[in-house]
Design a protein around this motif. Structure first.
Motif, PDB file in Angstrom:
ATOM      1  N   LYS A  53      27.938  27.593  24.769  1.00  0.00           N
ATOM      2  CA  LYS A  53      26.896  27.774  23.750  1.00  0.00           C
ATOM      3  C   LYS A  53      27.534  27.899  22.371  1.00  0.00           C
ATOM      4  O   LYS A  53      28.671  28.345  22.236  1.00  0.00           O
ATOM      5  N   ASN A  54      26.776  27.520  21.354  1.00  0.00           N
ATOM      6  CA  ASN A  54      27.254  27.613  19.979  1.00  0.00           C
ATOM      7  C   ASN A  54      26.190  28.301  19.120  1.00  0.00           C
ATOM      8  O   ASN A  54      25.158  27.710  18.817  1.00  0.00           O
ATOM      9  N   SER A  59      22.818  25.923  11.898  1.00  0.00           N
ATOM     10  CA  SER A  59      23.513  25.883  10.616  1.00  0.00           C
ATOM     11  C   SER A  59      24.363  24.615  10.483  1.00  0.00           C
ATOM     12  O   SER A  59      24.356  23.958   9.442  1.00  0.00           O
ATOM     13  N   VAL A  60      25.085  24.264  11.530  1.00  0.00           N
ATOM     14  CA  VAL A  60      25.931  23.064  11.505  1.00  0.00           C
ATOM     15  C   VAL A  60      25.068  21.815  11.341  1.00  0.00           C
ATOM     16  O   VAL A  60      25.373  20.941  10.523  1.00  0.00           O
ATOM     17  N   ILE A  94      32.305  20.205  17.773  1.00  0.00           N
ATOM     18  CA  ILE A  94      33.068  19.014  17.391  1.00  0.00           C
ATOM     19  C   ILE A  94      32.805  18.697  15.914  1.00  0.00           C
ATOM     20  O   ILE A  94      33.722  18.360  15.162  1.00  0.00           O
ATOM     21  N   ALA A  95      31.553  18.843  15.490  1.00  0.00           N
ATOM     22  CA  ALA A  95      31.180  18.567  14.100  1.00  0.00           C
ATOM     23  C   ALA A  95      31.957  19.462  13.125  1.00  0.00           C
ATOM     24  O   ALA A  95      32.339  19.021  12.042  1.00  0.00           O
ATOM     25  N   LEU A  96      32.184  20.705  13.502  1.00  0.00           N
ATOM     26  CA  LEU A  96      32.952  21.616  12.638  1.00  0.00           C
ATOM     27  C   LEU A  96      34.375  21.102  12.416  1.00  0.00           C
ATOM     28  O   LEU A  96      34.900  21.133  11.295  1.00  0.00           O
ATOM     29  N   HIS A  97      34.994  20.625  13.474  1.00  0.00           N
ATOM     30  CA  HIS A  97      36.348  20.058  13.346  1.00  0.00           C
ATOM     31  C   HIS A  97      36.334  18.798  12.480  1.00  0.00           C
ATOM     32  O   HIS A  97      37.215  18.609  11.634  1.00  0.00           O
ATOM     33  N   ILE A  98      35.327  17.969  12.674  1.00  0.00           N
ATOM     34  CA  ILE A  98      35.200  16.742  11.889  1.00  0.00           C
ATOM     35  C   ILE A  98      34.977  17.083  10.412  1.00  0.00           C
ATOM     36  O   ILE A  98      35.570  16.472   9.525  1.00  0.00           O
ATOM     37  N   GLU A  99      34.147  18.083  10.169  1.00  0.00           N
ATOM     38  CA  GLU A  99      33.869  18.508   8.787  1.00  0.00           C
ATOM     39  C   GLU A  99      35.148  18.947   8.083  1.00  0.00           C
ATOM     40  O   GLU A  99      35.387  18.595   6.929  1.00  0.00           O
ATOM     41  N   ARG A 100      35.971  19.702   8.778  1.00  0.00           N
ATOM     42  CA  ARG A 100      37.233  20.181   8.196  1.00  0.00           C
ATOM     43  C   ARG A 100      38.124  18.990   7.817  1.00  0.00           C
ATOM     44  O   ARG A 100      38.702  18.957   6.734  1.00  0.00           O
TER      45      ARG A 100
END
Length: 108
Positions: A53-54, A59-60, A94-100
């Motif tokens: 779960k996230n 927010s993402v 995964i989106a958080l890593h891509i955003e970074r």
């Protein structure tokens, strides 16, 4: 072997990110390393059908639309390979890593 299969899949997923964002990811960078480690764990979870779960999902989705879209493409790829449904919670991580990685490339 599973290790070689995962390595090839991660390479494909990195290519998807680079194509969709029209960037070249620095393979020496710490954020690339973090992405690869995370994707490896995602593949393990997909293989077992055991996702996490996230709490940051909403927010993402709202704040990182493009990265979330790219992550969606990555998840479709995983779904095809493992014949499982990847939940949006996993997609958001995964989106958080891509955003970074995306932000880092914009700073250059």
């Amino acid at each position: 072997s599973k290790t070689v299969r995962y390595a090839n899949m991660i390479e494909d997923m990195v290519e998807i990110i680079e194509k969709m964002l029209q960037i070249k990811i620095n393979k020496e960078d710490i954020n690339y390393g973090r992405l690869v480690v995370h994707l490896r764990f995602v593949l393990e979870r997909a293989d077992k059908g055991n996702f996490i779960k996230n709490p940051l999902l909403k927010s993402v989705k709202r704040n990182f639309k493009k990265s979330f879209q790219v992550a969606g493409k990555i998840c479709k790829y995983i779904e095809e390979k493992f014949n499982v449904k990847v939940p949006e919670d996993e997609l958001a991580y995964i989106a958080l890593h891509i955003e970074r990685i995306k932000e880092e490339n914009q700073q250059k």
